[in-house]
Enzyme design. Sequence first.
Site, PDB file in Angstrom:
ATOM      1  N   GLU A 101      42.036  50.883  40.781  1.00  0.00           N
ATOM      2  CA  GLU A 101      41.065  49.878  40.321  1.00  0.00           C
ATOM      3  C   GLU A 101      39.889  49.761  41.289  1.00  0.00           C
ATOM      4  OE1 GLU A 101      41.450  48.287  37.479  1.00  0.00           O
ATOM      5  OE2 GLU A 101      43.572  47.901  37.079  1.00  0.00           O
TER       6      GLU A 101
ATOM      7  N   HIS B 209      49.758  39.423  38.498  1.00  0.00           N
ATOM      8  CA  HIS B 209      50.385  39.361  37.169  1.00  0.00           C
ATOM      9  C   HIS B 209      51.264  38.111  37.055  1.00  0.00           C
ATOM     10  CE1 HIS B 209      50.334  44.099  36.831  1.00  0.00           C
ATOM     11  NE2 HIS B 209      49.122  43.571  36.924  1.00  0.00           N
TER      12      HIS B 209
ATOM     13  N   GLU C  61      44.149  19.096  39.006  1.00  0.00           N
ATOM     14  CA  GLU C  61      43.758  19.999  40.086  1.00  0.00           C
ATOM     15  C   GLU C  61      43.117  21.277  39.546  1.00  0.00           C
ATOM     16  OE1 GLU C  61      44.383  18.489  42.801  1.00  0.00           O
ATOM     17  OE2 GLU C  61      43.892  19.955  44.344  1.00  0.00           O
TER      18      GLU C  61
HETATM   19  O1  2HA Z   1      47.501  48.287  40.231  1.00  0.00           O
HETATM   20  O2  2HA Z   1      48.025  45.920  38.308  1.00  0.00           O
HETATM   21  O3  2HA Z   1      46.177  46.560  36.590  1.00  0.00           O
HETATM   22  C1  2HA Z   1      48.356  48.034  39.192  1.00  0.00           C
HETATM   23  C2  2HA Z   1      47.740  47.073  38.253  1.00  0.00           C
HETATM   24  C3  2HA Z   1      46.755  47.582  37.305  1.00  0.00           C
HETATM   25 ZN    ZN Z   2      47.399  44.678  36.733  1.00  0.00          ZN
END
Ligand code: 2HA
Ligand code: ZN
Length: 476
Positions: free
Chosen positions: A115, A141, A169
Amino acid sequence: MKVLDTDFARSFIRMCNDGWTFGWHEANGGNASYRMRPEEVTEVRSGFRTRPWVSMDTEVPTLAGEFFMITAAGSHFRNVAHDPKRTLGIIEIDRTGTCWRECWGFRDGAHPTSELASHLINHEVRKAATQGKSRVIYHCHPAKLAAMTCVVPHDSAVFTRTLWAQLAECALICKEGVEVISWEVPGSVDLAIESAKAMEHTPVVVWPHHGLFVSAETMDDAFGIAHTVEKAAEIFCTARACGMPYTSKIADVELVSFSREYGLELARRNVYAKPYLEDPRLDAAFGKEPSREQRPSAKPEETPVNIPGAFRFPSVEPEAPSGAVPEVASEAVPGAVAEVPVETQAEAHPQPSEGWEPPVEASRVPVPVVPAPERPAQPERSQAEQLRQSVPEVQPMPRPELQPERFDRFAPPMQAAVPQHPVQPEPLSRPLPSEQPARPELLAQPVQSERPAQSEQPAEQPVYHFYPKPRDHRAR
Ligand code: 2HA
Ligand code: ZN
């Protein structure tokens, strides 16, 4: 000075490790980068090695000459604190903003995250948007947020207002609101570009069914934003999962006064968006949810009956579909307090556990009683018509600040993408929580459809209304 002895490296590692500890980085999920300050580069530069330049598909001219600490491709956040020299590295951007090279870390042949381009493009956008203050990009995530994207329309204002409705908050820490972009392939250019468009407006971008993409000045701030948004999402998911309909939220006026008190300058489109709190079928049964300040006699109604451990009804009186006035109110005197036997309440309310007993020492508990709200005379309307009128439409929020030609993927399709609340609830294939013993006052009763001929729904299909039954203890 050694890189790992610096404050920025320690803080970066801590952010990664905290994210892992919070469960936001399964396998190699997530990535992060930090744009180093010139004095930090000076501090550690003597330990840098020189590697060949690698050209990029993208250009980041405003980042020319900058150095970034960044996570390695495929590295697991759970390993960052244990092996930072392999899971992290530092890169330099060349003077044209089109090439990068490794300077530190990335041991054993590791490379920057896949990324990388996405991080750099978004650093560029946030650097411009914050006059150079923003330095961190953090991608994680968190599961509750991803769960929310399965339920809440991907309309940024609705999504933001739903988050803000859960937790004060969240409006403070995430005052620009979130931008929810379309689903894109992880690591794709489209994902990078869509995120960058969103990051022109806010440091918090929601990737549906994937995660959060956050930018901030410091690692503490980036982690704090992610934590706060995820906590609001957790409250949303928990409240939905408990099987009771939503009956309270932070109201618009409360948000406005909060905003004034803290100088937050919350965007109107976010403040006045309707939070997505109810199942549309429950929404229909309850009518348009009154905000707290609109509820008649809010104060006395909200005073809970103080029975330790006893089940408490939500404070909003569901509206009777036939227009019947709640029976308790018809005899009420303003300000009066009725005495209701405890046993009556215990019978009327489901009890929280098998062994629950009403307290014997207090046989009568004062219950505030309030006069009936004045109901304006209503013309005769069919139930179907009343129900239809009571269901609020989700209107696409006007987005004057967006330029349609640049954001054409957002504007018109978004209207189509936001599901309108159905006028008529679907017949149920499985019971709603409201049909379960926890809510005996709600009954699903099939009635013949009274929809006019132009209705999309076949006339013979039964339509389910959720009738709030009068509260037994009040009817007596
Ligand atoms: O790097 O989370 O979105 C792994 C990820 C890609
Ligand atoms: Zn990701």
